[in-house]
Design a protein around this motif. Structure first.
Motif, mmCIF file in Angstrom:
data_model
loop_
_atom_site.group_PDB
_atom_site.id
_atom_site.type_symbol
_atom_site.label_atom_id
_atom_site.label_comp_id
_atom_site.label_asym_id
_atom_site.label_seq_id
_atom_site.Cartn_x
_atom_site.Cartn_y
_atom_site.Cartn_z
ATOM 1 N N VAL A 174 1.054 -1.321 0.378
ATOM 2 C CA VAL A 174 -0.129 -0.046 -0.085
ATOM 3 C C VAL A 174 0.469 1.107 -0.137
ATOM 4 O O VAL A 174 0.564 2.611 -0.744
ATOM 5 N N LEU A 175 2.411 0.944 -0.139
ATOM 6 C CA LEU A 175 2.885 2.356 0.134
ATOM 7 C C LEU A 175 3.206 3.240 -0.861
ATOM 8 O O LEU A 175 2.639 4.573 -0.623
ATOM 9 N N PRO A 176 3.191 2.643 -2.415
ATOM 10 C CA PRO A 176 3.266 3.277 -3.689
ATOM 11 C C PRO A 176 2.248 3.988 -4.208
ATOM 12 O O PRO A 176 2.133 4.885 -4.074
ATOM 13 N N VAL A 177 0.951 3.362 -2.788
ATOM 14 C CA VAL A 177 -0.838 4.102 -3.121
ATOM 15 C C VAL A 177 -0.665 5.233 -2.639
ATOM 16 O O VAL A 177 -1.038 6.403 -2.760
ATOM 17 N N ILE A 178 -0.181 5.284 -0.972
ATOM 18 C CA ILE A 178 -0.181 6.337 0.054
ATOM 19 C C ILE A 178 1.001 7.567 -1.378
ATOM 20 O O ILE A 178 0.291 8.744 -1.063
ATOM 21 N N ILE A 196 -5.352 -8.700 -14.056
ATOM 22 C CA ILE A 196 -5.754 -7.063 -14.280
ATOM 23 C C ILE A 196 -4.564 -6.116 -14.234
ATOM 24 O O ILE A 196 -4.437 -5.287 -14.612
ATOM 25 N N SER A 197 -3.446 -6.748 -13.454
ATOM 26 C CA SER A 197 -1.775 -5.740 -13.660
ATOM 27 C C SER A 197 -1.512 -6.114 -14.910
ATOM 28 O O SER A 197 -1.378 -5.210 -14.747
ATOM 29 N N SER A 198 -1.725 -7.334 -15.552
ATOM 30 C CA SER A 198 -0.999 -7.420 -17.131
ATOM 31 C C SER A 198 -1.434 -6.500 -17.626
ATOM 32 O O SER A 198 -1.153 -5.613 -18.530
ATOM 33 N N ILE A 199 -2.688 -6.098 -17.645
ATOM 34 C CA ILE A 199 -3.380 -5.220 -18.480
ATOM 35 C C ILE A 199 -3.194 -3.179 -17.519
ATOM 36 O O ILE A 199 -3.088 -2.378 -18.941
ATOM 37 N N LEU A 200 -3.369 -3.202 -16.797
ATOM 38 C CA LEU A 200 -2.314 -2.373 -16.531
ATOM 39 C C LEU A 200 -1.337 -2.421 -16.680
ATOM 40 O O LEU A 200 -0.873 -1.244 -16.653
ATOM 41 N N TYR A 201 -0.299 -3.007 -16.143
ATOM 42 C CA TYR A 201 0.920 -2.787 -16.664
ATOM 43 C C TYR A 201 1.111 -2.316 -18.179
ATOM 44 O O TYR A 201 1.894 -1.172 -18.767
ATOM 45 N N LEU A 202 0.398 -3.532 -18.956
ATOM 46 C CA LEU A 202 0.323 -3.297 -21.146
ATOM 47 C C LEU A 202 0.300 -1.829 -20.942
ATOM 48 O O LEU A 202 0.445 -0.406 -22.432
ATOM 49 N N ILE A 203 -1.210 -1.233 -20.507
ATOM 50 C CA ILE A 203 -1.487 0.735 -20.320
ATOM 51 C C ILE A 203 -0.344 1.563 -19.840
ATOM 52 O O ILE A 203 -0.196 2.752 -20.659
ATOM 53 N N LEU A 204 0.174 1.020 -19.014
ATOM 54 C CA LEU A 204 1.106 1.423 -18.530
ATOM 55 C C LEU A 204 2.067 1.910 -19.526
ATOM 56 O O LEU A 204 2.704 3.487 -20.055
ATOM 57 N N PHE A 205 2.640 0.897 -19.890
ATOM 58 C CA PHE A 205 4.152 1.312 -21.094
ATOM 59 C C PHE A 205 3.390 1.746 -22.642
ATOM 60 O O PHE A 205 4.048 2.864 -22.960
ATOM 61 N N PHE A 235 0.612 2.134 -13.269
ATOM 62 C CA PHE A 235 1.542 2.105 -11.825
ATOM 63 C C PHE A 235 0.797 2.203 -10.416
ATOM 64 O O PHE A 235 0.632 1.139 -10.233
ATOM 65 N N ILE A 236 0.335 2.937 -9.926
ATOM 66 C CA ILE A 236 -0.077 3.250 -8.647
ATOM 67 C C ILE A 236 -1.921 1.792 -8.384
ATOM 68 O O ILE A 236 -2.076 1.734 -7.550
ATOM 69 N N TRP A 237 -2.075 2.449 -9.319
ATOM 70 C CA TRP A 237 -3.440 1.400 -9.274
ATOM 71 C C TRP A 237 -3.298 -0.494 -9.281
ATOM 72 O O TRP A 237 -3.720 -1.121 -8.765
ATOM 73 N N ILE A 238 -2.025 -0.756 -9.402
ATOM 74 C CA ILE A 238 -2.069 -1.928 -9.711
ATOM 75 C C ILE A 238 -1.509 -2.144 -8.320
ATOM 76 O O ILE A 238 -1.968 -3.303 -8.180
ATOM 77 N N PHE A 239 -0.900 -1.283 -7.308
ATOM 78 C CA PHE A 239 -0.750 -2.227 -5.800
ATOM 79 C C PHE A 239 -2.245 -1.326 -4.980
ATOM 80 O O PHE A 239 -2.133 -2.320 -3.993
#
Length: 216
Positions: A15-19, A69-78, A35-39
């Motif tokens: 949760v630290l990256p989110v905070i 979910i993380s896979s899709i979010l990482y793809l959006i990030l890149f 990247f924030i949403w991944i965490f």
């Protein structure tokens, strides 16, 4: 407090990256939001998993859902970073959904540990990170402060951690190497904690927001 409780509390470091992201939200480059949403989703999956274990329900469902979910979010990030084209992005999203669906609904079960998708996930991230690093590090070195470049830090940590995860694969379900696997896997929680702390720093060093809009 038993080991399950201790592991759960350690996992909440995610949760630290989110905070940090919430604190920096108003002046942060919004291209980094996935990247924030991944965490956020990692934390939710850990909480759900902990609740299920305390109800004597041992399911990998929260983790398996989090992986897609993380896979899709990482793809959006890149994609937001302009490291992959729109066509390649759409291809990878489609491929990832198909691979995840096939593994979890055809050859396996969504409640069980699915090693094949985790292998795919790690290889995909390493591949995307290598593309990103090759482009970022090719810039003028005076332009790129590596130690404070969030993009480079994120990619380097992802490469190191996912390479470690791939090294574990040959030892899964191998009785002759089970002892070595236990020792090697025991490093996982410490590597995760270190990764989350470094990711929190990476969020702290995310560039300030730009005036143009998100691609997503």
């Amino acid at each position: 407090m038993n080991q399950v409780d201790i592991n759960f509390l350690l996992s909440l470091i995610a949760v630290l990256p989110v905070i940090v992201g919430i604190i920096r939200y108003s002046n942060m480059n919004k291209n980094y939001l996935p990247f924030i949403w991944i965490f956020v989703f990692i934390t939710i999956s850990e909480v759900v998993r902990y609740i299920l274990i305390n109800k004597a329900i041992y399911s990998h469902l929260p983790y398996n859902i989090n992986y897609i979910i993380s896979s899709i979010l990482y793809l959006i990030l890149f994609y937001n970073w302009n490291k992959i084209s729109k066509k390649f992005f759409l291809f990878l999203v489609t491929l990832t959904i198909l691979v995840w669906s096939y593994i979890h609904f055809v050859i396996s079960d969504i409640d069980t540990l699915t090693v094949p998708f985790r292998i795919y996930y790690s290889i995909m991230l390493i591949f995307l990170c290598l593309i990103t690093l090759s482009k970022e590090l090719s810039k003028n070195i005076q332009e790129t402060k590596v130690y404070k470049n969030s993009m480079i830090i994120i990619c380097m940590v992802l490469i190191l951690y996912n390479t470690y995860r791939l090294i574990l694969v040959p030892f899964v379900d191998t009785s002759s190497s089970y002892g070595f696997f236990v020792v090697l896997f025991g490093l996982n929680k410490y590597l995760l904690i270190a990764s989350y702390l470094i990711f929190a720093l990476a969020v702290l060093w995310i560039p300030k927001k730009k005036n143009y809009s998100l691609q997503f």
